[in-house]
Design a protein around this motif. Structure first.
Motif, PDB file in Angstrom:
ATOM      1  N   SER A  76     -53.482  51.292  16.890  1.00 33.67           N
ATOM      2  CA  SER A  76     -53.698  50.793  15.531  1.00 33.67           C
ATOM      3  C   SER A  76     -55.184  50.911  15.250  1.00 33.67           C
ATOM      4  O   SER A  76     -56.021  50.553  16.095  1.00 33.67           O
ATOM      5  CB  SER A  76     -53.251  49.337  15.402  1.00 33.67           C
ATOM      6  N   VAL A  77     -55.523  51.455  14.058  1.00 30.23           N
ATOM      7  CA  VAL A  77     -56.928  51.555  13.660  1.00 30.23           C
ATOM      8  C   VAL A  77     -57.103  50.915  12.285  1.00 30.23           C
ATOM      9  O   VAL A  77     -56.141  50.745  11.539  1.00 30.23           O
ATOM     10  CB  VAL A  77     -57.412  53.027  13.619  1.00 30.23           C
ATOM     11  N   ASP A  78     -58.358  50.559  11.966  1.00 29.60           N
ATOM     12  CA  ASP A  78     -58.649  49.998  10.647  1.00 29.60           C
ATOM     13  C   ASP A  78     -59.071  51.110   9.693  1.00 29.60           C
ATOM     14  O   ASP A  78     -58.976  52.306  10.028  1.00 29.60           O
ATOM     15  CB  ASP A  78     -59.710  48.897  10.746  1.00 29.60           C
ATOM     16  N   ALA A  79     -59.545  50.738   8.513  1.00 27.19           N
ATOM     17  CA  ALA A  79     -59.899  51.729   7.485  1.00 27.19           C
ATOM     18  C   ALA A  79     -61.058  52.626   7.918  1.00 27.19           C
ATOM     19  O   ALA A  79     -61.218  53.742   7.407  1.00 27.19           O
ATOM     20  CB  ALA A  79     -60.245  51.006   6.183  1.00 27.19           C
ATOM     21  N   GLU A  80     -61.874  52.163   8.882  1.00 24.42           N
ATOM     22  CA  GLU A  80     -62.997  52.959   9.372  1.00 24.42           C
ATOM     23  C   GLU A  80     -62.621  53.805  10.582  1.00 24.42           C
ATOM     24  O   GLU A  80     -63.477  54.467  11.163  1.00 24.42           O
ATOM     25  CB  GLU A  80     -64.175  52.036   9.737  1.00 24.42           C
ATOM     26  N   GLY A  81     -61.346  53.725  10.984  1.00 24.48           N
ATOM     27  CA  GLY A  81     -60.907  54.497  12.143  1.00 24.48           C
ATOM     28  C   GLY A  81     -61.211  53.826  13.468  1.00 24.48           C
ATOM     29  O   GLY A  81     -61.052  54.446  14.528  1.00 24.48           O
ATOM     30  N   VAL A 105     -48.996  52.604   7.316  1.00 22.71           N
ATOM     31  CA  VAL A 105     -50.213  51.859   7.015  1.00 22.71           C
ATOM     32  C   VAL A 105     -49.837  50.505   6.416  1.00 22.71           C
ATOM     33  O   VAL A 105     -48.987  50.417   5.530  1.00 22.71           O
ATOM     34  CB  VAL A 105     -51.107  52.638   6.026  1.00 22.71           C
ATOM     35  N   VAL A 106     -50.473  49.468   6.926  1.00 19.61           N
ATOM     36  CA  VAL A 106     -50.239  48.106   6.438  1.00 19.61           C
ATOM     37  C   VAL A 106     -51.481  47.638   5.710  1.00 19.61           C
ATOM     38  O   VAL A 106     -52.588  47.686   6.262  1.00 19.61           O
ATOM     39  CB  VAL A 106     -49.926  47.159   7.615  1.00 19.61           C
ATOM     40  N   ARG A 107     -51.288  47.191   4.468  1.00 20.71           N
ATOM     41  CA  ARG A 107     -52.399  46.635   3.697  1.00 20.71           C
ATOM     42  C   ARG A 107     -52.226  45.118   3.652  1.00 20.71           C
ATOM     43  O   ARG A 107     -51.236  44.614   3.133  1.00 20.71           O
ATOM     44  CB  ARG A 107     -52.446  47.240   2.292  1.00 20.71           C
ATOM     45  N   LEU A 108     -53.205  44.415   4.187  1.00 16.77           N
ATOM     46  CA  LEU A 108     -53.139  42.961   4.325  1.00 16.77           C
ATOM     47  C   LEU A 108     -53.528  42.277   3.023  1.00 16.77           C
ATOM     48  O   LEU A 108     -54.175  42.873   2.152  1.00 16.77           O
ATOM     49  CB  LEU A 108     -54.058  42.516   5.460  1.00 16.77           C
ATOM     50  N   LEU A 110     -59.810  68.753   9.920  1.00 15.40           N
ATOM     51  CA  LEU A 110     -59.380  67.881   8.834  1.00 15.40           C
ATOM     52  C   LEU A 110     -60.227  68.137   7.598  1.00 15.40           C
ATOM     53  O   LEU A 110     -61.428  68.451   7.714  1.00 15.40           O
ATOM     54  CB  LEU A 110     -59.509  66.408   9.254  1.00 15.40           C
ATOM     55  N   PRO A 111     -59.640  67.981   6.416  1.00 16.89           N
ATOM     56  CA  PRO A 111     -60.429  68.161   5.185  1.00 16.89           C
ATOM     57  C   PRO A 111     -61.494  67.081   5.081  1.00 16.89           C
ATOM     58  O   PRO A 111     -61.371  65.998   5.661  1.00 16.89           O
ATOM     59  CB  PRO A 111     -59.370  68.040   4.073  1.00 16.89           C
ATOM     60  N   GLY A 112     -62.542  67.377   4.330  1.00 15.13           N
ATOM     61  CA  GLY A 112     -63.653  66.438   4.207  1.00 15.13           C
ATOM     62  C   GLY A 112     -63.266  65.103   3.618  1.00 15.13           C
ATOM     63  O   GLY A 112     -63.920  64.086   3.869  1.00 15.13           O
ATOM     64  N   HIS A 113     -62.193  65.120   2.785  1.00 13.98           N
ATOM     65  CA  HIS A 113     -61.805  63.873   2.133  1.00 13.98           C
ATOM     66  C   HIS A 113     -60.796  63.066   2.965  1.00 13.98           C
ATOM     67  O   HIS A 113     -60.300  62.041   2.519  1.00 13.98           O
ATOM     68  CB  HIS A 113     -61.181  64.181   0.764  1.00 13.98           C
ATOM     69  N   ALA A 114     -60.494  63.519   4.184  1.00 11.97           N
ATOM     70  CA  ALA A 114     -59.484  62.829   4.995  1.00 11.97           C
ATOM     71  C   ALA A 114     -59.947  61.409   5.305  1.00 11.97           C
ATOM     72  O   ALA A 114     -61.089  61.182   5.733  1.00 11.97           O
ATOM     73  CB  ALA A 114     -59.237  63.603   6.281  1.00 11.97           C
ATOM     74  N   ALA A 115     -59.067  60.448   5.096  1.00  7.62           N
ATOM     75  CA  ALA A 115     -59.393  59.047   5.379  1.00  7.62           C
ATOM     76  C   ALA A 115     -59.594  58.855   6.874  1.00  7.62           C
ATOM     77  O   ALA A 115     -58.940  59.507   7.701  1.00  7.62           O
ATOM     78  CB  ALA A 115     -58.273  58.133   4.869  1.00  7.62           C
ATOM     79  N   ALA A 116     -60.499  57.966   7.243  1.00  9.51           N
ATOM     80  CA  ALA A 116     -60.863  57.765   8.649  1.00  9.51           C
ATOM     81  C   ALA A 116     -59.693  57.279   9.489  1.00  9.51           C
ATOM     82  O   ALA A 116     -59.677  57.476  10.706  1.00  9.51           O
ATOM     83  CB  ALA A 116     -62.020  56.775   8.748  1.00  9.51           C
ATOM     84  N   HIS A 117     -58.686  56.640   8.845  1.00 14.50           N
ATOM     85  CA  HIS A 117     -57.546  56.124   9.613  1.00 14.50           C
ATOM     86  C   HIS A 117     -56.416  57.139   9.718  1.00 14.50           C
ATOM     87  O   HIS A 117     -55.424  56.894  10.390  1.00 14.50           O
ATOM     88  CB  HIS A 117     -57.011  54.844   8.955  1.00 14.50           C
ATOM     89  N   ASN A 118     -56.560  58.292   9.036  1.00 13.12           N
ATOM     90  CA  ASN A 118     -55.471  59.255   8.927  1.00 13.12           C
ATOM     91  C   ASN A 118     -55.739  60.468   9.820  1.00 13.12           C
ATOM     92  O   ASN A 118     -56.731  61.176   9.635  1.00 13.12           O
ATOM     93  CB  ASN A 118     -55.328  59.705   7.472  1.00 13.12           C
TER      94      ASN A 118
END
Length: 333
Positions: free
Chosen positions: A237-242, A316-319, A277-285
């Motif tokens: 499990s990772v957060d939004a920053e990876g 992905v879980v958004r708290l 990965l593309p430059g816009h790839a989210a750090a958690h993806n």
């Protein structure tokens, strides 16, 4: 004319002051109890220390009489409320108060005991009397013998009692060898009673079965944790920053590191993704796409540079506080 010599309120004040003196308890003990001395055949069912006084035209009884009310919740950690009433009044009022108090107290599900500074019983409820059958003159000594079967337990027992006499709440457990060698665990809570110097309130519980159930739950939880840590698939499990919030030992081993090292906060998910990965790839993806709900093949790179193909399933879980975390499963192909 004798009524002008000493008012009742003055005598009460005198006794109250005497009670606070260093010799106060000894003075109380020197007065007859119900059924003793000048109180023979009188007040036998009331805890009392008092002395009669008789002179022509005057009869009096002065001293101390107690009625105790102890209310307690049955859940662990509940605050025990103890009220100590010194009642001065007619015997009928005292008897009625005692009856009501005892009926209420006997509805408690835990054994309860109140003792004075000398360790003598002030009051106990029916559960304690039925389960432990303690000597009213030496209940604490009896209780110690019942629950303490080794020197360490006896030392902790007496230290806890001394601390409660000084005003501290004591909460501890002792382990004893029961009938047939069975292991028993007793939980004891002692509360000081400021209303009477040195008096303490005791709650005594046999928690053997509760602790056994807790150990069973802990054992089952340990089995689940062991399964997750060493399952034939990886979990993370990772957060939004990876940053890694959780990694099982299986995946950490594949990556050539340890779970604790990955979760220190320095490592990031994309450091282990070998795919471009593309430059816009989210750090958690870990995927080339932008969708949060995704699964697909991803090539991972271990710390030693070794590449290995995997299939990752991720949600992905958004708290409620706006934070994000993933639930990800990795299969080594």
């Amino acid at each position: 004319e004798f009524r002008r010599v000493l008012f009742r309120s003055g005598l009460v004040a005198l006794l109250a002051d005497a009670e606070m003196q260093p010799w106060g308890l000894a003075f109380q003990d020197a007065l007859p109890m119900g059924g003793e001395g000048t109180l023979v055949n009188r007040l036998t069912d009331v805890r009392v220390h008092a002395k009669t006084g008789t002179i022509d035209g005057v009869s009096a009884l002065a001293g101390w009489v107690w009625a105790v009310l102890a209310l307690a919740a049955s859940i662990p950690g509940a605050v025990v409320l103890v009220f100590l009433f010194s009642l001065v009044g007619r015997g009928a009022r005292i008897d009625r108060a005692d009856r009501l108090i005892n009926v209420l107290a006997d509805t408690m599900i835990s054994p309860r005991l109140l003792v004075d500074a000398g360790g003598r019983e002030l009051w106990s409820n029916a559960v304690l009397r039925r389960r432990l059958s303690l000597d009213p003159m030496h209940p604490i000594a009896d209780l110690e013998r019942h629950v303490c079967t080794d020197e360490d337990a006896r030392v902790r027992f007496n230290e806890a009692w001394k601390n409660s006499i000084r005003g501290a709440v004591s909460d501890f457990e002792v382990v004893r060898e029961g009938p047939g060698g069975a292991r028993e665990i007793w939980a004891i809570t002692i509360h000081p009673m400021p209303a009477e110097r040195g008096a303490t309130s005791w709650m005594v519980r046999d928690v053997t079965e509760r602790r056994r159930m807790e150990r069973t739950v802990q054992d089952e939880q340990s089995k689940v944790v062991d399964f997750l840590e060493h399952a034939p698939v990886g979990f993370y499990s990772v957060d939004a920053e990876g940053r890694f919030l959780f990694v099982n030992e299986t995946l950490a081993g594949w990556l050539g590191t340890t779970a604790s090292e990955l979760m220190r906060g320095e490592a990031r998910l994309h450091q282990f993704v070998a795919d471009t990965l593309p430059g816009h790839a989210a750090a958690h993806n870990p995927f080339a796409g932008a969708s949060d709900e995704h699964s697909g093949e991803v090539t991972l790179r271990a710390r030693d540079g070794r590449l290995f193909p995997t299939v990752i399933g991720q949600s992905v879980v958004r708290l409620p506080d706006g934070q994000l975390r993933t639930r990800s499963v990795v299969r080594d192909l």
